[in-house]
Scaffold this motif. Structure first.
Motif, short mmCIF file in Angstrom:
data_model
loop_
_atom_site.label_atom_id
_atom_site.label_comp_id
_atom_site.label_asym_id
_atom_site.label_seq_id
_atom_site.Cartn_x
_atom_site.Cartn_y
_atom_site.Cartn_z
N VAL A 198 0.82 -1.20 0.00
CA VAL A 198 0.00 0.00 0.00
C VAL A 198 0.86 1.25 0.00
O VAL A 198 0.58 2.23 -0.68
N SER A 199 1.96 1.23 0.77
CA SER A 199 2.81 2.41 0.89
C SER A 199 3.51 2.75 -0.42
O SER A 199 3.96 3.86 -0.62
N ASN A 200 3.62 1.75 -1.33
CA ASN A 200 4.28 2.00 -2.60
C ASN A 200 3.34 2.59 -3.65
O ASN A 200 3.77 2.97 -4.73
N VAL A 201 2.06 2.64 -3.34
CA VAL A 201 1.11 3.19 -4.30
C VAL A 201 1.28 4.71 -4.36
O VAL A 201 1.26 5.38 -3.32
N PRO A 202 1.49 5.29 -5.50
CA PRO A 202 1.68 6.75 -5.59
C PRO A 202 0.42 7.50 -5.17
O PRO A 202 -0.69 7.08 -5.46
N VAL A 203 0.62 8.58 -4.44
CA VAL A 203 -0.49 9.41 -3.98
C VAL A 203 -0.67 10.57 -4.96
O VAL A 203 0.25 11.36 -5.18
N ASN A 204 -1.83 10.64 -5.56
CA ASN A 204 -2.11 11.70 -6.52
C ASN A 204 -2.92 12.80 -5.84
O ASN A 204 -4.02 12.56 -5.35
N SER A 205 -2.38 13.98 -5.75
CA SER A 205 -3.08 15.12 -5.16
C SER A 205 -2.91 16.33 -6.06
O SER A 205 -1.87 16.52 -6.69
#
Length: 212
Positions: A47-54
Motif C-alpha cells: 500500500v505504501s508503494n502506491v503513488p499518492v495523486n493530489s
C-alpha cells in the motif's frame, strides 16, 4: 512366539525413530522468520508503494488579509468557527513564557463571507454591581476556541486579563454584541463549554463548574 513379536515391534519402533531423527537433521533449518515478512507487513508495504495523486492548488490559494495586530506568534489562528455566514477566528497567547506572553486583551475578529471583509464585534459587561461598559475586546489573553451551543455562539474565557482569580469568564453572542459573564467560581482558565438538558457546563483548570 509372543516374545518374538514383542521384540520385533520394539525394534521397528526404534528404527522408525532413528529414521525420523536422521531425516529431521538432514533438513535445512527454516529461515522463514528471517526472510519472510508477516502478511500484514507485506500488505502495508504494498500500500505504501502506491503513488499518492493530489492536486496542486498553489495557484488557487488566495490571501484574505492580516487582521491581527499582535506579535507573530499571537497572530496564529487557533480556531475557526463558522456562525451565520461569519468565520470567527481564535488568536492571542495565554502562556506566561516564551514569545508573545500574555497577549491580551483580545479583539473578537471574524471574516464576513458575504462581504469578504474582516470585522470586529463589541463586548459588553453584564455583571451586576459593575458599571456597564462596552469595548472591542474580551478580557482574555487568548481566544482559544468558539463553541456553538443551542444555536448560540460562545467563547470560553481561556485566561482572564488583569482580573482576580476568584471567578472565570465566558462570553455569549447576543445579536451583534458579545456579553461577558463573570460567574464561574475559581475558573482561572476555562477551556471548554457544553450544554446538556438546559444546563451549562464549563471545564476549568481547577474543576468542572455548572451553571443553571
Amino acid at each position: 512366539m509372543h516374545n518374538n513379536t514383542k521384540w520385533a515391534a520394539l525394534i521397528l519402533t526404534i528404527v522408525a525413530s532413528v529414521g525420523w531423527m536422521l531425516t529431521g537433521s538432514a533438513k535445512p533449518k527454516s529461515s522463514d522468520k528471517a526472510e519472510r515478512k508477516p502478511t500484514v507487513e507485506r500488505a502495508m508495504a504494498k500500500v505504501s508503494n502506491v503513488p499518492v495523486n493530489s492536486a496542486d492548488v498553489t495557484s488557487k490559494v488566495e490571501l484574505l488579509g492580516r487582521p491581527f495586530a499582535k506579535t507573530p506568534y499571537a497572530n496564529n489562528v487557533w480556531d475557526m468557527q463558522l456562525y451565520r455566514d461569519k468565520i470567527y477566528l481564535g488568536h492571542g497567547n495565554s502562556s506566561n513564557m516564551g514569545v508573545a506572553p500574555n497577549s491580551g486583551p483580545i479583539p473578537v475578529i471574524y471574516f464576513d463571507t458575504t462581504t469578504s471583509s474582516f470585522n470586529r464585534q463589541a463586548v459588553s459587561n453584564s455583571n451586576p454591581g459593575i458599571v456597564p461598559s462596552t469595548k472591542m475586546v474580551v478580557d482574555e489573553e487568548q481566544i482559544d476556541i468558539y463553541k456553538v451551543l443551542d444555536d448560540k455562539l460562545y467563547i470560553p474565557g481561556n485566561d482572564s486579563d488583569g482580573e482576580q482569580w476568584s471567578f472565570g469568564n465566558f462570553y455569549r453572542l447576543d445579536g451583534n454584541v458579545w456579553t461577558k459573564y463573570r460567574n464561574l467560581p475559581l475558573g482561572v482558565h476555562v477551556y471548554d463549554l457544553a450544554l446538556y438538558q438546559g444546563k451549562m457546563f464549563a471545564a476549568s483548570e481547577l474543576k468542572i463548574s455548572q451553571r443553571f
